[in-house]
Design a protein around this motif. Sequence first.
Motif, PDB file in Angstrom:
ATOM      1  N   CYS A   1      -4.919   0.224   6.503  1.00 42.86           N
ATOM      2  CA  CYS A   1      -5.620   1.506   6.425  1.00 42.86           C
ATOM      3  C   CYS A   1      -6.891   1.428   5.594  1.00 42.86           C
ATOM      4  O   CYS A   1      -7.670   2.383   5.546  1.00 42.86           O
ATOM      5  CB  CYS A   1      -4.694   2.585   5.866  1.00 42.86           C
ATOM      6  SG  CYS A   1      -4.339   2.354   4.105  1.00 42.86           S
TER       7      CYS A   1
ATOM      8  N   CYS B   1       0.855  -1.180   0.000  1.00 43.12           N
ATOM      9  CA  CYS B   1       0.000   0.000   0.000  1.00 43.12           C
ATOM     10  C   CYS B   1       0.894   1.235   0.000  1.00 43.12           C
ATOM     11  O   CYS B   1       1.977   1.221   0.589  1.00 43.12           O
ATOM     12  CB  CYS B   1      -0.862  -0.050   1.269  1.00 43.12           C
ATOM     13  SG  CYS B   1      -1.451   1.533   1.855  1.00 43.12           S
TER      14      CYS B   1
ATOM     15  N   CYS C   1      -6.060  -2.364   1.577  1.00 43.19           N
ATOM     16  CA  CYS C   1      -4.949  -2.510   2.527  1.00 43.19           C
ATOM     17  C   CYS C   1      -5.485  -3.007   3.862  1.00 43.19           C
ATOM     18  O   CYS C   1      -6.410  -2.418   4.415  1.00 43.19           O
ATOM     19  CB  CYS C   1      -4.234  -1.176   2.706  1.00 43.19           C
ATOM     20  SG  CYS C   1      -3.062  -1.194   4.068  1.00 43.19           S
TER      21      CYS C   1
ATOM     22  N   GLN D   1       0.627   3.954   1.528  1.00 50.78           N
ATOM     23  CA  GLN D   1       0.840   4.506   2.871  1.00 50.78           C
ATOM     24  C   GLN D   1       1.617   3.544   3.765  1.00 50.78           C
ATOM     25  O   GLN D   1       2.555   3.933   4.441  1.00 50.78           O
ATOM     26  CB  GLN D   1      -0.502   4.753   3.600  1.00 50.78           C
ATOM     27  CG  GLN D   1      -1.607   5.317   2.759  1.00 50.78           C
ATOM     28  CD  GLN D   1      -1.349   6.763   2.416  1.00 50.78           C
ATOM     29  OE1 GLN D   1      -0.813   7.511   3.229  1.00 50.78           O
ATOM     30  NE2 GLN D   1      -1.703   7.154   1.192  1.00 50.78           N
ATOM     31  N   CYS D   2       1.134   2.307   3.765  1.00 49.91           N
ATOM     32  CA  CYS D   2       1.582   1.392   4.825  1.00 49.91           C
ATOM     33  C   CYS D   2       2.659   0.417   4.378  1.00 49.91           C
ATOM     34  O   CYS D   2       3.113  -0.409   5.190  1.00 49.91           O
ATOM     35  CB  CYS D   2       0.401   0.597   5.368  1.00 49.91           C
ATOM     36  SG  CYS D   2      -1.071   1.587   5.582  1.00 49.91           S
TER      37      CYS D   2
HETATM   38 ZN    ZN Z   1      -2.316   1.016   3.747  1.00 53.71          ZN
END
Ligand code: ZN
Length: 819
Positions: free
Chosen positions: A489, A442, A486, A444-445
């Motif tokens: 998130c 992901c 994800c 972000q993660c």
């Molecule tokens: Zn994520």
Amino acid sequence: MDMVRYNPLKIEKKWQKFWQENALYETPDSADGKKNFMLLTEFPYPSGNLHIGHWYAFAIPDISARYLRMKGSNVMYPIGFDAFGLPAENAAIKNNINPRDWTKKNIKHMTKQLKSMGAVFDWSRAVSTIEPEYYKWTQWMFSKMYEKGLAYRAKTLVNWCPKDKTVLANEQVIDGRCERCDTAVVKKEIEQWMFRITDYAEKLINDLEGLDWPETTKLAQKNWIGRSEGVLIKFQLAGITGQHDGKHIVEVFTTRPDTLFGATFFVVSPELAKKWLDVGWQAANEVKIYIEKSLRRREFERIEGREKTGVFSGIYATNPANKEKIPVWVADYVLGNVGTGAIMAVPAHDQRDYEFAQKYNLSIKMVVCPHYPQTTCPILDEAYEGTGHLVDSGQFNGMPSEKAKWEIMKFVSGEKKIQYRLHDWVLSRQRYWGVPIPMTVCGQCGYQPISENDLPVKLPPLKDFLPTDEGRSPLAKAKKWIKIKCPKCGDTAERETDTMDTFVDSSWYFIRYADPKNSKKFAAPEKMKQWFPVPLYIGGSEHNTMHLLYSRFFTKALFDLEQVHFSEPFIGRRNHGVILGPDHQKMSKSRGNVIDPDKEVAKYGADTVRMYLAFMGPYEQGGPWNPDGINGIYRFLNRVWIFVNSKSQTINHKQIPNSKSQIKNGLERLLHKTIKKVGEDIENLRYNTAISALMILLNEMDNGKWKVENDDIKIFLRLLSPFAPHLTEELWLKINSEHKSIHTETWPEYDPKLIKEETFELIIQVNGKVRDTAEVSIGISQDEAVKIALARDHIKKYVGDKSPRKIIYVSDRLINFVL
Ligand code: ZN
Ligand code: ANZ
């Protein structure tokens, strides 16, 4: 008397069907008080067709499996398919079919072929690594290892084809070129998934000690892991442009810090030099060219390369012991992924450095002298790699080299370090036909594991499974499949598109045999307790390192994760040899020396093929196929057929005129000896000599000298049954009124009294002095012993015509004439 001819094809089909219908070889998890024994062989890759090597690998250990059963163990002889992998993908591309269809078709065909061996495989436990019910657990284990930090992602050097834009496995690089397009392959740093097998390096070495494995296999593992105890020493390098102050500290790993004063040059690997170039080192053109060129060479070519090559870098290093300036060379005999990728070169005491120094005219300085206190060192025509006393080494002169190691380490503030040749295991493949790695990525993660509840991550069906342009796995083309939320998130993320190396699948397959249908766990703990560790694993020596090391690592990781109760998977290991063609060469299509087992079975029957393979030589050695040899076995089985058939009609009718007990005795002894020998031989994988013993026994039974009873034949058939299971089953039916399979019979027991040596060395004394010995039958009477002793010329000399005052006779030992 009419007798049916031996027709193996007819009886073999019949009995295979009978065994299957009666579930004769389905192994229960426990069987009233019997000891469980898993006899493991290496499950095959479904390439499409069984070759003779498969017969050697599976039909011969079957002899042991059957024997152990008859001896009273609850034997599991499992089978399965290691069914993911590149060949399926390539074949599928070539034949324009799906790898799954291709593989399933092969499994079906090979199952039929395997069944023709008449082995005791428990098909109800068969596993196949491509089934989601199986690979769910491969993924689950990966996740557990990821949680523990044992699986991780990192940059690593891989083979890269710039034209195909894809990562290549080592086997796909032929002479430094891509096997598909012949473009020169380069090394490229790419992020890959890895298993932290190096964490287990120490245990993987130490725990070998408790294993009953061939010494060669243990040694191969030790060398593969390559533990060496050494020291890290810092060298100051000057003149590398691009470094902030033009200076640079480079560490070397050495096992011989005692030779530091003899370091007359310094060598960096092309890989490390490349890193310097990447941060702005302005090397001369020829240096750059050398670096690029050598990065394309394969590792083994570099190590085993006939002639060392290198180039002076223009840089100097300072030897920290004596502050001398020594030249820095770039040379590809130093490897980027070993130690620190740089070495201090000591040509007087390291052969590789010696050869390099000779070629490039670099100075050679001897600092360890073999015959101290003499300090004039011999003129070298090769490196002196042994120990001795130090010379030309400042305040360390005269010190034994073993001690100097640690003293010099302290002197230059070196650091002790244990080094392994073993690298972490790169498990990811940018390929279609493998287990999807259960991760998401992901924006972000980053990377996140897929929840256990969402396993298995099924391999999506794909029409086009060629690798993509950027070398990404073909799974990137599964546009729908790749999209996922994800787990952390909830945003849109992508699935990992790499698949696993097939060595991952095969690292734990044997565990699944204990509980193949379990959907809650890879295997229930109580079932694992019943079967593991595996007491005997028979396979090929080509698996001495990778597969056996990976399975041991997996087992140890699972043990530390408290998932299994054992930390070594295979207590016993034996390697079988290789079957060569009749021309004593490796079998290969191009040589035209390939023996097709199906054809041999059609000609002679499975019993003959099995038994010939067992007979051709010691199992651990293998040997060449011999057409006369297989004929000999076929004739032997025909003789067995005729002999038992004729006896089954005449038994109990024949009148034997001579004294029965006397006559019976000789055969009985041989029978009991053969029981012992065949059993012991099978236990030691000496199937060949066991068969010879059975041949001798048949000769003796069939020579008309002895009265052969029904029970004798029963013993003979039971001894033969692991080797020729179909023939003996058929004959067993003939001589028993009520038919119960011979394969549920017990192994005959021998009477130790009957196998004692028949003769012994009689000691003959005259007046207490040993004068002679004679070989005589055990149990002879005193009268017989006297007669024999007095008939000997040597004794006659002492005794003459005197008659002994006294005769002392210790039976089965000695006779003493007191004159
Ligand atoms: Zn994520
Ligand atoms: C100096 C020296 C002097 C060495 C001497 C040996 C004998 P093992 O025991 O196999 O681990 N070495 C270190 N890193 C290397 C690399 N990246 N590529 C090639 N060779 C490398 O070998 C340890 C020795 O291998 C080290 O000790 C180093 O050479 C070399 F008389 O250092 B020695």
